[in-house]
Design an enzyme around this catalytic site. Structure first.
Site, PDB file in Angstrom:
ATOM      1  N   GLU A  34      23.730  21.817  55.833  1.00  0.00           N
ATOM      2  CA  GLU A  34      23.868  20.378  55.407  1.00  0.00           C
ATOM      3  C   GLU A  34      24.521  19.584  56.558  1.00  0.00           C
ATOM      4  O   GLU A  34      24.895  18.186  56.516  1.00  0.00           O
ATOM      5  CB  GLU A  34      24.900  20.334  54.369  1.00  0.00           C
ATOM      6  CG  GLU A  34      24.278  20.517  53.033  1.00  0.00           C
ATOM      7  CD  GLU A  34      23.644  22.206  52.887  1.00  0.00           C
ATOM      8  OE1 GLU A  34      24.601  22.772  53.112  1.00  0.00           O
ATOM      9  OE2 GLU A  34      22.619  22.192  52.622  1.00  0.00           O
ATOM     10  N   ASN A  37      18.221  26.534  53.766  1.00  0.00           N
ATOM     11  CA  ASN A  37      17.202  25.354  53.569  1.00  0.00           C
ATOM     12  C   ASN A  37      17.050  24.670  55.051  1.00  0.00           C
ATOM     13  O   ASN A  37      17.906  24.575  55.757  1.00  0.00           O
ATOM     14  CB  ASN A  37      18.076  24.371  52.835  1.00  0.00           C
ATOM     15  CG  ASN A  37      19.337  23.899  53.202  1.00  0.00           C
ATOM     16  OD1 ASN A  37      20.232  24.516  53.053  1.00  0.00           O
ATOM     17  ND2 ASN A  37      19.660  22.825  53.719  1.00  0.00           N
ATOM     18  N   ASP A  40      16.448  21.689  48.482  1.00  0.00           N
ATOM     19  CA  ASP A  40      17.433  22.463  49.047  1.00  0.00           C
ATOM     20  C   ASP A  40      17.379  23.676  48.456  1.00  0.00           C
ATOM     21  O   ASP A  40      18.159  24.439  47.925  1.00  0.00           O
ATOM     22  CB  ASP A  40      18.789  21.865  48.695  1.00  0.00           C
ATOM     23  CG  ASP A  40      19.954  22.767  49.047  1.00  0.00           C
ATOM     24  OD1 ASP A  40      20.008  23.299  50.399  1.00  0.00           O
ATOM     25  OD2 ASP A  40      21.047  22.842  48.373  1.00  0.00           O
TER      26      ASP A  40
END
Lengths: 252, 599
Positions: free
Chosen positions: B200, B284, B326
């Site tokens: 992220e 991801n 995700d």
């Protein structure tokens, strides 16, 4: 906490809590705020050694304007504040819409949290965003927390401590690397001696009239005014810049 | 049916006399029938064994007597964030790593958990600001007298198991680039394997091998970028044609995006000693907003088989090429030998985030089956011929458009929390989610060390309203044997035992024992805080079987409690808060170890 103080002048202890410009007591030539003086700064504590002292809350110079809040909202996303604080509910970072403030909720508290970062993981945005951007962000954060825009306007007269604060800015910043002001620790000969700079008609090797505005522009971005000058740009928060200018004006 | 690698044969734990120095046993993986290899009663790595089966061969505690299970002792860790870790048991000592600040405790099993020593690695406080989903740590590994683990500020550290002295500490990542480390490492042939977290934050994912002896980096393989960095060479033979070609880790991205494209390694690593291959997932791609990164985004949201000696890639497969939701690909790879169409196949079983339970041939990377184990709307089925999920084109999120009813949600059908396999029941016990989400693509600016997500998400319960489920899955019949609905996401690990009892914990503070064959609830214990840890079983110095679990709610699912987030913002915690508004009513923060046994 600090945010709850709606008035500019509040009785908070902390004569020894030093101005946001930094701790002056360890710097030779810089004044320790004498007892009895009002203290300006990013107060983090209401606990006070000694008697209560009046404190001047630093106000957000851009507060009270809807455009400021809107701009702050855009910045909040652009600088990825939303990545950690979501829409104010928090994620990696704490919630901003609740009533818990670890480092205070005043405009100045938020401003300095943005600039300095905080040890639990808040990055330091100092040098990455301008002072104005930080103030806009502070205004937006207060708005989503449903806090009033900011304190009432402060008196426009120059506070007695402005010269002292400007001296601190000068002596603790990069100015001392190049300039001399006799009677202080600033003794470098790389740039001009500024001991009597306020008495000079011009600055920048005679190319600019010595006015407050020209001096401000010269300090912030000398290359704009005189290409090829050795004087480097200096990024200053607007309050520090104003204090510095006031100090320089006192050097007659 | 022979099962590979379920039991690890250890050198044996010496307890000859009270004053005898405890020989620190050596983990030696031996492919063997799980049923025939006696469990030595230790727990030397978070997943118990290289095959990631998490099966305890101990059977004193069984379906008939588990109702008598009693708390033997407990231990407060002094930390209040999400406790996702597994304790280790080596000889007479239990070891446990806390969430940040990653304190390592050594507890004396001969003296009801008395503290022997603690070790504080003092990770940088700032690292908390780049940990996407609470400041968790998933465990340590024991190897040749050392306890080795990762710290949140992306260091790997080795500590003397006898006295808590730091032996070496190696910086592997940079928090200023958004890198942290949260996973439990494993050791293969003297090399400690672990990777970075930070999908992220626009990190570039990698797995590293560090020499257990001296902490020196042996190799590092990136999961994006040129073949030379990914360690793709002549031995790389992916099963599917789309995965063959030069530098696909560059060409499947917009220019240079692979440098900030994610594909981190923060979940589990398995090892097959016979094939001499490790298996690790890849996280991801970043940012979540898929518009920004057209292409298959190799090698994110997939799995690699690598040679543990030099990291060379042998094959790779992407669960979710060009991931839209995700669907991080880091879950456990459970290594089993299963009868498939009348033939015993060496397989890798994977309950994946995208909602499919995969069975892959672990020698080749071929998908043998993929079946939905949760409610799915983001895809319409699985194309077995091409080994591809059939995307639901009407559910593709994009910039400025809110897509609704996306199931499973971002944490997937199942997140990191590992399942457990019992060779006795031949069922895989899977703690998982039942969550859907709305998702809107938003702008994403890459600023190193800050979140790089570009999506606004709100999660909510899936059909039925239960947000979690604990399922027993039969990978041969390709169906659920039974399942238990849970109010909150089942975010703890699972533990299957030879007593045919399966253990797991709930976020609303129940540690449960269920019948491995029927799922019937046999026993439960109310803990102080919600449970997201990994249960283990071990044999104590007194020869008795024990069960251990940590409580301490948190993690992504429990961020609302661990981080004190505000439920009025449903997008908080990357949208998880929307589904967890009532968690604060069910549990507070906490952090303690609990050890149970029969009277």
């Amino acid at each position: 906490m600090c945010s709850r103080f709606r008035s500019v002048w509040v009785m908070v202890c902390g004569a020894l809590l030093l101005a946001a410009g930094g701790c002056s007591s360890t710097v030779p030539g810089a004044a320790v705020p004498p007892p009895g003086n009002m203290v300006e700064g990013n107060l983090q504590s209401l606990l006070q050694p000694g008697p209560l002292r009046p404190v001047r809350l630093v106000r957000n110079p851009l507060a009270g304007d809807a455009e400021t809040v809107e701009a702050g909202k855009r910045l909040f996303n652009q600088f990825n504040c939303s990545g950690c604080h979501a829409a104010g509910g928090g994620a990696i970072g704490p919630a901003l819409i609740d009533d818990q403030w670890i480092y205070g909720s005043s405009g100045a508290n938020i401003f300095w949290t943005l600039i300095e970062g905080r040890p639990g993981g808040m990055p330091s945005y100092g040098g990455k965003i301008s002072a104005d951007q930080a103030w806009r962000l502070a205004a937006y954060v207060r708005s989503i927390a449903n806090l009033p825009a900011e304190e009432e306007p402060v008196a426009t007269s120059v506070p007695a401590s402005a010269v002292d604060r400007g001296r601190e800015v000068f002596l603790q910043g990069s100015c001392v690397m190049c300039h001399t002001i006799r009677g202080t620790v600033s003794q470098s000969r790389v740039g001009p001696d500024l001991t009597h700079v306020a008495s000079r008609k011009t600055i920048a090797a005679g190319t600019l009239t010595n006015t407050r505005g020209n001096m401000a522009g010269w300090i912030l971005n000398p290359q704009n005014l005189k290409i090829g000058t050795q004087m480097p740009p200096t990024l200053l928060e607007s309050r520090d810049l104003q204090a510095l200018l006031t100090f320089l004006e006192s050097l007659k | 049916m022979m099962l590979f690698g379920v039991g690890l044969a250890f050198g044996g734990c010496s307890r000859r006399s009270a004053e005898a120095k405890v020989e620190q046993p050596q983990a030696v993986a031996v492919p063997a029938s799980a049923v025939s290899v006696p469990d030595d009663g230790q727990w030397l790595m978070a997943s118990k064994d290289y095959a990631n089966n998490r099966f305890s061969g101990l059977d004193q505690i069984n379906a008939g007597n588990v109702r008598n299970l009693k708390l033997e002792w407990s231990f407060s860790t002094g930390v209040l964030r999400g406790h996702e870790g597994a304790p280790l048991v080596v000889g007479d000592t239990m070891y446990f790593v806390t969430p940040y600040p990653n304190i390592l405790y050594a507890l004396d099993l001969k003296n009801r958990g008395a503290k022997k020593w603690e070790y504080r690695p003092k990770p940088a406080s700032a690292s908390q600001g780049v940990a996407c989903c609470d400041v968790v740590n998933r465990g340590a590994v024991y190897w040749e007298g050392k306890i080795i683990y990762n710290t949140l500020d992306a260091h790997m550290v080795a500590v003397d198991a006898a006295n808590g002295k730091e032996l070496w500490k190696t910086k592997l990542g940079d928090i200023n680039q958004g890198e942290t480390m949260t996973m439990a490492p494993i050791v293969v042939k003297g090399k400690v394997l672990a990777g970075n977290s930070g999908g992220e934050f626009g990190v570039r994912g990698w797995i590293a091998a560090v020499n257990a002896a001296d902490g020196k980096l042996a190799w590092r393989a990136y999961n994006t970028g040129p073949d030379a960095d990914v360690l793709i060479g002549p031995r790389f033979k992916p099963f599917y044609a789309r995965d063959r070609g030069k530098d696909l880790g560059v060409s499947s991205w917009p220019a240079d995006h692979w440098k900030i494209g994610g594909g981190s390694v923060w979940g589990w690593i398995s090892y097959d000693p016979e094939l001499n291959l490790i298996y690790h997932g890849t996280g991801n791609p970043g940012p979540w907003n898929p518009d920004i990164r057209p292409g298959d985004n190799k090698w994110t949201a997939g799995v690699f088989a690598r040679d543990p000696g030099n990291g060379e890639a042998i094959w790779a497969y992407q669960w979710s090429p060009h991931d839209l939701y995700d669907y991080d690909g880091i879950n456990e790879n459970v290594l089993l030998d299963l009868p498939i169409n009348g033939k015993t196949r060496k397989v890798l079983v994977r309950p994946e985030r995208n909602g499919y339970l995969y069975v892959l041939d672990r020698q080749t990377g071929e998908v043998l089956s993929a079946d939905s184990y949760v409610h799915i709307t983001t895809s319409i089925g699985f194309d077995l011929k091409n080994g591809l999920v059939l995307e639901n084109k009407s559910k593709t999120p994009s910039l400025g458009k809110t897509m609704r009813d996306l199931c499973p949600s971002a944490p997937g059908g199942k997140d990191w929390n590992p399942s457990s396999w019992s060779p006795r029941t031949r069922l895989l016990y899977i703690p998982h989610n039942n969550l859907c989400m709305d998702m809107e693509g938003v702008e994403a600016n890459y600023i190193a060390g800050t979140p790089y997500v570009g999506a606004s998400v709100k999660m909510y319960p899936g059909p039925g309203g239960n947000r979690g489920e604990f399922s027993a899955w039969d990978p041969v019949r390709r169906q659920k044997a039974w399942s238990i609905k849970e109010k909150f996401p089942a975010w703890s690990g699972a533990l299957a035992t030879a007593g045919d009892v399966v253990f797991y914990g709930t976020m609303d503070r129940d540690f449960k024992a269920v019948d491995a064959r029927s799922g019937e609830l046999l026993w439960k214990f109310r803990t102080g805080s919600g449970i997201i840890g990994q249960p283990i079983s071990f044999k104590g110095p007194d020869g008795k079987q024990y069960i251990a679990i940590a409580d301490g709610v948190g993690g992504w699912a429990g961020a609302i409690v661990a981080g004190g987030l505000d439920p009025r913002d449903e997008t908080a915690a990357l949208g998880f808060v929307g589904a967890m508004k009532d968690l604060p009513a069910a549990t507070n923060q906490g952090g303690a170890l609990y050890v149970f046994s029969l009277p």
